[in-house]
Design a protein around this motif. Structure first.
Motif, PDB file in Angstrom:
ATOM      1  N   ILE A 187       3.991   8.727   1.586  1.00 39.77           N
ATOM      2  CA  ILE A 187       4.641   8.136   2.749  1.00 39.77           C
ATOM      3  C   ILE A 187       4.519   6.613   2.659  1.00 39.77           C
ATOM      4  N   PRO A 188       5.328   5.847   3.399  1.00 43.12           N
ATOM      5  CA  PRO A 188       5.260   4.382   3.311  1.00 43.12           C
ATOM      6  C   PRO A 188       3.880   3.815   3.593  1.00 43.12           C
ATOM      7  N   GLU A 189       3.092   4.488   4.456  1.00 46.37           N
ATOM      8  CA  GLU A 189       1.751   3.990   4.746  1.00 46.37           C
ATOM      9  C   GLU A 189       0.862   4.000   3.508  1.00 46.37           C
ATOM     10  N   ASP A 190       1.093   4.948   2.601  1.00 41.02           N
ATOM     11  CA  ASP A 190       0.329   4.978   1.347  1.00 41.02           C
ATOM     12  C   ASP A 190       0.641   3.743   0.503  1.00 41.02           C
ATOM     13  N   VAL A 191       1.888   3.315   0.536  1.00 36.06           N
ATOM     14  CA  VAL A 191       2.290   2.120  -0.215  1.00 36.06           C
ATOM     15  C   VAL A 191       1.674   0.873   0.412  1.00 36.06           C
ATOM     16  N   ARG A 192       1.784   0.780   1.725  1.00 32.21           N
ATOM     17  CA  ARG A 192       1.257  -0.403   2.417  1.00 32.21           C
ATOM     18  C   ARG A 192      -0.258  -0.519   2.266  1.00 32.21           C
ATOM     19  N   ALA A 193      -0.933   0.611   2.186  1.00 29.19           N
ATOM     20  CA  ALA A 193      -2.395   0.601   2.121  1.00 29.19           C
ATOM     21  C   ALA A 193      -2.925  -0.097   0.876  1.00 29.19           C
ATOM     22  N   ILE A 247      -6.994  -9.422   7.416  1.00 31.69           N
ATOM     23  CA  ILE A 247      -5.773  -8.927   8.045  1.00 31.69           C
ATOM     24  C   ILE A 247      -5.493  -7.486   7.616  1.00 31.69           C
ATOM     25  N   ILE A 248      -5.621  -7.227   6.320  1.00 36.09           N
ATOM     26  CA  ILE A 248      -5.347  -5.887   5.806  1.00 36.09           C
ATOM     27  C   ILE A 248      -6.357  -4.888   6.340  1.00 36.09           C
ATOM     28  N   GLU A 249      -7.621  -5.290   6.432  1.00 33.14           N
ATOM     29  CA  GLU A 249      -8.663  -4.391   6.908  1.00 33.14           C
ATOM     30  C   GLU A 249      -8.431  -3.984   8.353  1.00 33.14           C
ATOM     31  N   ARG A 250      -7.909  -4.904   9.166  1.00 34.59           N
ATOM     32  CA  ARG A 250      -7.688  -4.618  10.588  1.00 34.59           C
ATOM     33  C   ARG A 250      -6.298  -4.067  10.863  1.00 34.59           C
TER      34      ARG A 250
END
Length: 377
Positions: free
Chosen positions: A263-269, A332-335
């Motif tokens: 899913i897109p969230e896997d890419v963004r992660a 930013i990425i962590e939060r």
């Protein structure tokens, strides 16, 4: 998350305190069959993380401390004459293992660094025209000190591109630091138990590689890569290898969360870890640009990052060094996954680099106002 993979994370966390997010992404890179670059100051647990991960998966691992006098033959091996048989024999180098830990890679010569290029891309070495295959699986976890530290030199782009992800570990939190001190007299890596075998790791790699990916997700990855090539603030964009790396990591993240598809969230992660070392900013942006911290925000659509673009201008975040840029983006990425407003997100990021930012524009303005117009200027 897969119970076996969860247990691996638990085992590594026994000796690497407070860095579960980093551990999960390094594990995802191993599942994807890629190599990992850990970039940070000495003493934050880079080597410990790599050794604990290898032990938890029963991998044969070897460690080499890279210094200026390390030779390519120390890594890939060499041939020598056997006077008894009258033939030349090949002697294996340190690279013949499942997990090779290249400690402080950027302290050695460029010639020695280049010896890893073929190894990392094709899992084989060629000595005197004869190819020698490495064991399967094979992964390189390299550590490097920040550029500018004593005795270091920058890795070339061609070698950076071979690493699937690049991570900063960072300092531990207060609670994690206390836990480290509490366990400093313990037995260290002896606490880490093997969770899976090498054969099981290969099976998990196949599962990750075969996860379904919709065309819309492939379009999303392609758009991210193309955005880095079209942005005028970026001198070096993401190559097709970078896009493939992002897809591999997304599949691994999907497997780790127990999904059957990406899913897109896997890419963004994992987008920042996959892309950050593949992107080169222009000199003007890196040194003097006013928006050198927001281009990643514009790439990561569909998150609080979009609002962060305008907020950073309001907060006057300018002229941040590369180290502070990495620190800011990590916060930013962590939060990003938390239920947090864009304003709170920006404030948290600001606090992380408070006291270490330098507003060059304001500094120069003050200096010009204070100096004598004819003599000092």
């Amino acid at each position: 998350m897969n119970n076996e993979l969860e247990q691996i994370v638990t085992e590594v966390n026994k000796v690497v305190k407070g860095k579960e997010r980093v551990v999960r992404k390094v594990l995802a890179a191993v599942l994807a069959g890629g190599h990992v670059l850990l970039e940070d100051i000495p003493g934050v647990g880079k080597t410990t993380l790599a050794m604990a991960l290898g032990k938890s998966m029963d991998l044969e691992y070897k460690r080499m401390q890279f210094t200026p006098d390390v030779l390519p033959s120390d890594i890939v091996g060499f041939t020598m004459y056997n006077s008894r048989t009258g033939e030349f024999e090949y002697k294996q180098g340190a690279i013949f293992c499942n997990l090779f830990l290249a400690d402080e890679l950027n302290r050695t010569s460029s010639k020695t660094q280049s010896a890893l290029l073929e190894v990392m891309e094709e899992s084989k070495v060629t000595v005197d025209g004869i190819a020698h295959q490495l064991p399967n699986p094979f992964t390189v976890i390299a550590t490097e000190n920040p550029f500018g530290s004593s005795g270091t030199q920058m890795l070339p782009e061609s070698q950076l591109d071979r690493f699937l992800i690049c991570l900063n570990i960072g300092y531990p939190s207060h609670e994690a630091a206390v836990d480290i001190l509490r366990g400093s007299a313990g037995i260290g890596l002896n606490q880490v138990q093997s969770v899976i075998s090498v054969e099981r790791l290969l099976e998990l790699r196949k599962l990750a590689a075969n996860l379904h990916v919709e065309d819309s997700v492939l379009e999303y990855i392609t758009n991210l890569a193309e955005a880095t090539r079209q942005d005028t603030r970026i001198a070096l964009g993401v190559s097709p290898r970078g896009s493939i790396a992002l897809l591999k990591m997304a599949r691994s993240m999907a497997l780790m969360r127990g999904g059957d598809y990406v899913i897109p969230e896997d890419v963004r992660a994992v987008s920042a870890e996959v892309l950050r070392h593949r992107i080169g900013l222009t000199y003007e942006v890196e040194q003097y640009g006013a928006e050198n911290i927001v281009f990643f925000s514009e790439l990561r659509q569909g998150s609080p990052f979009n609002a962060l673009v305008s907020l950073t201008r309001d907060y006057d975040i300018y002229h941040i060094t590369g180290t502070n840029l990495a620190m800011l983006m990590a916060v930013i990425i962590e939060r990003d996954d938390e239920d947090i407003s864009a304003e709170e997100l920006c404030e948290a990021a600001m606090e992380a680099v408070e006291g270490s930012m330098l507003n060059v524009r304001q500094f120069l303005k003050e200096q010009i106002e204070d100096c004598d117009e004819e003599e000092d200027l």
